[in-house]
Design an enzyme around this catalytic site. Structure first.
Site, PDB file in Angstrom:
ATOM      1  N   CYS A 280       0.173   6.745  -5.963  1.00  0.00           N
ATOM      2  CA  CYS A 280       0.996   5.401  -5.610  1.00  0.00           C
ATOM      3  C   CYS A 280      -0.068   4.616  -5.120  1.00  0.00           C
ATOM      4  CB  CYS A 280       1.954   5.912  -4.105  1.00  0.00           C
ATOM      5  SG  CYS A 280       2.743   4.359  -3.556  1.00  0.00           S
TER       6      CYS A 280
ATOM      7  N   CYS B  41       0.646  -0.627 -10.660  1.00  0.00           N
ATOM      8  CA  CYS B  41       1.571   0.004  -9.849  1.00  0.00           C
ATOM      9  C   CYS B  41       1.908   1.216 -10.693  1.00  0.00           C
ATOM     10  CB  CYS B  41       2.858  -0.726  -9.637  1.00  0.00           C
ATOM     11  SG  CYS B  41       4.225   0.141  -8.741  1.00  0.00           S
TER      12      CYS B  41
END
Length: 265
Positions: free
Chosen positions: A70, A177
């Site tokens: 992440c 992302c």
């Protein structure tokens, strides 16, 4: 061998699938936080708290390594997670692939969440690894959430909006992302037709493959993609053992993990 991955939601699927391709015999632990996601809008202190809980849940199963799959958690909580778990458990963070994209030559676009776009963290990576290269930061509001819930119409809308902000002369797009890697080809399909005819095929740069390879190096394990798919899959949902969510099964990465677990000896 057991590799754990953590993220607020299904952004960890791309890295998990990459690990599985390299070592189909590895047990995988997927630790997400459905009770607390999304992490992006939270304060830095909240992100650290939620990420630590996610990491602790995974660490309780004694993995050989933990991947923080992440970007948001890597920015805000990687140091705290490493301080708590290392050296017993190596912790591998996720960094947007700005360095290889810039090394291949610009212009480069970096697609990222609004919170990451323009942040000191991302600007620092651009300064360190893309000096002299034309770089455009492209915010992608709503895209991570749309991917998380497999909302196809919302994915298309968010991708189209970001594509419209992407310069027509870019040679590559950095997927800043981890969620975006699950819809990489949809991103390519939206951006490529908008580019100048002089631009060759658009290159997309994700982090999953590099993170998977780095994880194996950290634990001294060699890739063995031909190994029998004997790895077990454990899913942790805010610390509770559960099943992979249905939205994740709309992506090939999610299906491949479940299918491999289902056919293990």
């Amino acid at each position: 061998m057991k590799i754990a991955l953590m993220d607020s939601g299904n952004g960890l699927l791309a890295a998990a699938a990459a690990v599985h391709r390299l070592r189909p015999d590895a047990d995988l632990v997927l630790s997400s936080d459905p009770d607390g996601m999304p992490w992006g809008p939270r304060t830095s202190e909240d992100i650290v708290a939620h990420a630590l809980e996610c990491a602790r849940s995974a660490a309780a199963l004694a993995p050989d390594a933990l991947i923080v799959a992440c970007n948001t958690a890597s920015v805000h909580a990687l140091a705290a997670i490493r301080a708590e778990l290392e050296p017993a458990i190596p912790v591998i963070g996720t960094v947007p692939a700005i360095k290889p994209a810039a090394a291949a030559g610009g212009p480069v676009a970096i697609w990222a969440t609004p919170g990451t776009t323009g942040s000191p963290y991302q600007r620092g990576l651009i300064r360190d690894f893309a000096a002299g290269v034309e770089v455009t930061e492209v915010p992608c509001p709503g895209l991570a959430d749309a991917v998380q819930y497999a909302d196809s119409a919302a994915v298309d809308a968010a991708v189209a909006a970001a594509a419209a902000l992407t310069p027509r002369n870019v040679r590559s797009v950095v997927l800043g992302c981890t969620h975006y890697e699950l819809v990489a080809e949809r991103i390519r399909a939206a951006v490529q037709p908008l580019l100048s005819p002089a631009v060759p095929r658009l290159t997309l740069y994700g982090s999953a493959e590099a993170v998977a390879a780095q994880t194996l190096r950290r634990i001294g394990a060699a890739p063995d993609p031909g190994a029998a798919p004997s790895g077990r899959l454990t899913v942790l949902l805010s610390g509770r053992e559960g099943s992979i969510d249905p939205a994740s099964l709309t992506y090939p990465e999610g299906r491949s993990l479940v299918e491999a677990a289902a056919v293990r000896p």
